[in-house]
Design a protein around this motif. Structure first.
Motif, short mmCIF file in Angstrom:
data_model
loop_
_atom_site.label_atom_id
_atom_site.label_comp_id
_atom_site.label_asym_id
_atom_site.label_seq_id
_atom_site.Cartn_x
_atom_site.Cartn_y
_atom_site.Cartn_z
N ALA A 59 0.81 -1.59 0.06
CA ALA A 59 0.16 -0.41 0.01
C ALA A 59 0.90 1.28 0.02
O ALA A 59 0.42 2.36 0.42
N ASN A 60 1.87 1.04 0.05
CA ASN A 60 3.21 2.23 0.23
C ASN A 60 4.63 2.59 -0.87
O ASN A 60 5.22 1.68 -0.40
N THR A 61 3.99 2.51 -1.78
CA THR A 61 4.99 2.65 -3.01
C THR A 61 6.29 3.85 -2.50
O THR A 61 7.35 3.95 -3.76
N ALA A 62 6.62 4.43 -1.37
CA ALA A 62 7.53 4.89 -0.90
C ALA A 62 8.77 3.58 -0.84
O ALA A 62 9.77 4.19 -0.59
N VAL A 63 8.55 2.53 -0.33
CA VAL A 63 8.93 1.60 -0.09
C VAL A 63 9.69 0.65 -1.28
O VAL A 63 8.82 0.62 -2.19
N VAL A 64 11.11 0.80 -1.85
CA VAL A 64 11.77 -0.29 -2.61
C VAL A 64 12.42 -1.32 -2.27
O VAL A 64 12.94 -1.59 -1.09
N PHE A 65 11.94 -2.84 -2.76
CA PHE A 65 12.55 -3.75 -2.60
C PHE A 65 13.48 -4.66 -3.66
O PHE A 65 13.66 -4.04 -4.49
N ASP A 66 15.15 -4.52 -2.80
CA ASP A 66 15.77 -5.25 -2.85
C ASP A 66 16.16 -6.69 -3.06
O ASP A 66 16.02 -6.86 -1.89
N LEU A 67 16.02 -7.01 -3.68
CA LEU A 67 14.99 -8.53 -3.89
C LEU A 67 16.07 -9.86 -3.10
O LEU A 67 15.79 -10.61 -2.19
N PHE A 68 17.24 -9.54 -3.78
CA PHE A 68 18.94 -10.60 -2.74
C PHE A 68 20.03 -9.54 -3.08
O PHE A 68 19.96 -9.64 -3.85
N ASN A 69 20.65 -9.25 -1.84
CA ASN A 69 21.82 -8.72 -1.63
C ASN A 69 22.50 -8.75 -2.64
O ASN A 69 23.52 -7.64 -3.74
N GLU A 70 23.43 -9.92 -2.70
CA GLU A 70 24.96 -10.20 -3.18
C GLU A 70 25.06 -11.89 -4.20
O GLU A 70 25.33 -12.58 -3.44
N PRO A 71 23.84 -11.58 -5.13
CA PRO A 71 24.20 -13.23 -5.67
C PRO A 71 25.58 -13.24 -6.12
O PRO A 71 26.20 -12.55 -6.70
N TYR A 72 25.65 -15.33 -6.10
CA TYR A 72 27.50 -15.31 -6.74
C TYR A 72 26.94 -16.80 -6.63
O TYR A 72 28.10 -17.43 -6.92
N PRO A 73 26.49 -16.90 -8.18
CA PRO A 73 26.43 -18.27 -8.78
C PRO A 73 27.06 -18.51 -9.32
O PRO A 73 28.03 -19.77 -9.87
N ASP A 74 28.06 -17.43 -9.89
CA ASP A 74 28.98 -17.92 -10.62
C ASP A 74 30.25 -18.57 -9.70
O ASP A 74 31.10 -19.24 -10.96
N ALA A 75 30.81 -17.91 -8.64
CA ALA A 75 32.00 -18.63 -8.13
C ALA A 75 31.11 -19.54 -7.76
O ALA A 75 32.09 -20.81 -7.28
N ALA A 76 30.28 -19.92 -6.73
CA ALA A 76 29.40 -21.44 -6.36
C ALA A 76 30.20 -22.29 -7.93
O ALA A 76 30.27 -23.56 -7.61
N ASP A 77 29.86 -21.61 -9.43
CA ASP A 77 30.44 -22.53 -9.99
C ASP A 77 31.14 -22.98 -10.09
O ASP A 77 31.77 -23.04 -12.17
#
Length: 497
Positions: free
Chosen positions: A306-324
């Protein structure tokens, strides 16, 4: 950030068995400068020995970090001496040992390594010590804390509702609006480390007023998946959710945009560059899990849609490339977007598209930030692999620290600038692992010129900057650390959102 006891930046760091980005405390100096020479002491088929000598031409150092880039692919540091060595891609760093951190004016330092190469073995030509180019002459920096001649721009009222228009974040009136402020850590770790809810109280008016004195207009709040969902931690479940809402409401009422960042998540990871093996959300994992993360964002979106002043950062720091182990870039970017079974990760991964879908299924139209690879320092293929968003309210998330791979204006122009020309870009984390502010100044100046927002790490008084780098304040009154916090404060007070 890869929270904060271990900054690991690449496969070479694992081979060398070192912790990357150890704190490099440096004295507050009026003059800086260095000279450096590089010599190949011996070379054989596929291998060589390199030696480096640098001379401190500035004020005395109490700690140092030498950095350079290998010119050719396939050049690798395998084992070194007289420093803690690390490598990410072609970028190499060498941090002082406990016994050789002190370097007087005019004093030399010698260090070396055994390396390998494929193809050619050209010598690197550009070296930096504590972020300062070794040009062979000292420089005297300008004062680090000049107060602005005018107060920060006046503002009042609640934080504005936001949406995306083209490559800009804009208010309901269509006015471009950048998210300029700070990170406020602890919501990601306190509840799972027996420390309660927060480090301090981010909803307290005195604490918010201290931020406003820095001209802060955005605060990024890292969160914990387990604590929000009630899987583990204390407080958890509804008690944790109410605390988050309390802080969000207080920030919005004070004209500050909250950025809710999913930082620590569920899922056991024991692969390459593993922060921990705990299945619970007690560390940074390479990717979110399909088991719980869509459920987390469904709950967050329902709470704040209900408040579009709030922003969502969906995931901090992916590193699937390092995992691979950086084996297949196409597969790694596909994993980032689509999730599923990803190389090197034992659990089913939730991709960025899964998380966008979870939020939008609630009817929420809040602006979303989605990351790139390599702890979101790499946005090179972000446009090609961006998730689909039916609302169009999508931003790119970028992180930039001086120990990352993409640390030059040329890289920012070629990677980040191309993304920023098409969608808004937010530098959710910026900083440097010294107490100076030379690198972060460069990032902020470049971001200002390209319409990119930024929130430096971190507004927490964790013993001063020299205790771990990237610490902005000495106390909750907002006293800036010297000189990292002083530089960030001075800059924030000169810019408008």
């Amino acid at each position: 950030m890869r929270h904060r006891s271990a900054f690991v930046t690449g496969a070479a760091a694992v081979l060398l068995g070192v912790a990357v980005a150890a704190t490099v405390p440096v004295a507050s100096a009026a003059a800086t400068g260095c000279s450096a020479t590089y010599t190949v002491a011996g070379q054989w088929q596929g291998g060589f020995q390199g030696t480096i000598s640098f001379t401190n031409l500035g004020d005395p150092l109490t700690g140092w970090k030498l950095e350079f880039d290998f010119p050719a692919a396939g050049q690798t540091v395998n084992q070194g001496w007289n420093a803690t060595w690390a490598q990410t891609g072609n970028h190499v760093s060498a941090t002082n040992e406990s016994w050789n951190g002190g370097v007087g004016t005019g004093a030399p330092v010698s260090l070396g390594f055994v390396g390998s190469f494929t193809g050619s073995n050209p010598a690197p030509t550009a070296f930096r010590v504590n972020g300062v180019p070794c040009t062979g002459s000292p420089t005297t920096p300008p004062p680090t804390t000049p107060p602005p001649t005018t107060p920060p721009p006046a503002g009042g009222g609640a934080a504005p509702a936001l949406h995306v228009s083209g490559n800009k974040l804009v208010t309901a009136a269509g006015t471009p609006y950048r998210l300029l402020g700070v990170n406020r850590s602890s919501g990601e770790f306190a509840c799972v480390q027996g420390k309660g809810m927060w480090d301090g109280d981010p909803s307290a008016q005195a604490n918010i007023d201290a931020m406003k004195a820095w001209n802060v207009h955005a605060v990024r709040l890292p969160l914990n998946e387990d604590c929000w969902l009630g899987l583990s931690g204390s407080p958890s479940g509804s008690a944790y959710q109410l605390e988050v809402k309390k802080v969000v409401d207080a920030l919005v009422a004070n004209g500050i945009t909250p950025i809710l960042d999913l930082h620590w998540t569920h899922g056991q990871y024991t692969g390459n560059i593993s922060a921990c093996t705990d299945v619970n959300a007690t560390c940074q994992k390479p990717m979110p899990s399909m088991q719980y993360t869509p459920q987390f964002w469904t709950g967050v979106a329902n709470t704040f849609k209900a408040n579009t002043a709030v922003v969502f950062d969906l995931f901090n720091e992916p590193y699937p490339d390092a995992a691979d182990n950086w084996a297949n870039a196409t597969a790694e970017w596909t994993c980032l977007r689509d999730g599923g079974a990803c190389a090197g990760i034992s659990y089913e991964v939730a991709g960025m598209q899964d998380l966008v879908d979870a939020v939008r299924a609630t009817g929420a139209r809040n602006v979303l930030m989605t990351a790139g690879l390599t702890w979101t320092n790499d946005l090179s293929q972000w446009l090609a692999y961006k998730p689909a968003d039916p609302t169009g309210n999508l931003m790119a998330s970028w992180h930039s620290y001086n120990f990352n791979a993409c640390v030059t204006v040329a890289c920012w122009d070629s990677q980040i600038g191309k993304v920023a020309a098409q969608v808004p870009v937010q530098a959710g984390e910026i900083g440097q692992d010294t107490c100076a502010h030379d690198y972060v100044d460069q990032v902020m100046a470049w971001a200002d010129a390209h319409g990119v927002g930024y929130t430096p790490w971190t507004w927490n008084p964790w013993g001063g900057c020299s205790s771990g780098g990237n610490v902005l304040i000495e106390d909750w009154s907002g006293t800036p650390t010297r000189t990292y916090g002083e530089g960030v404060k001075a800059h924030l007070r000169t810019v408008n959102p």
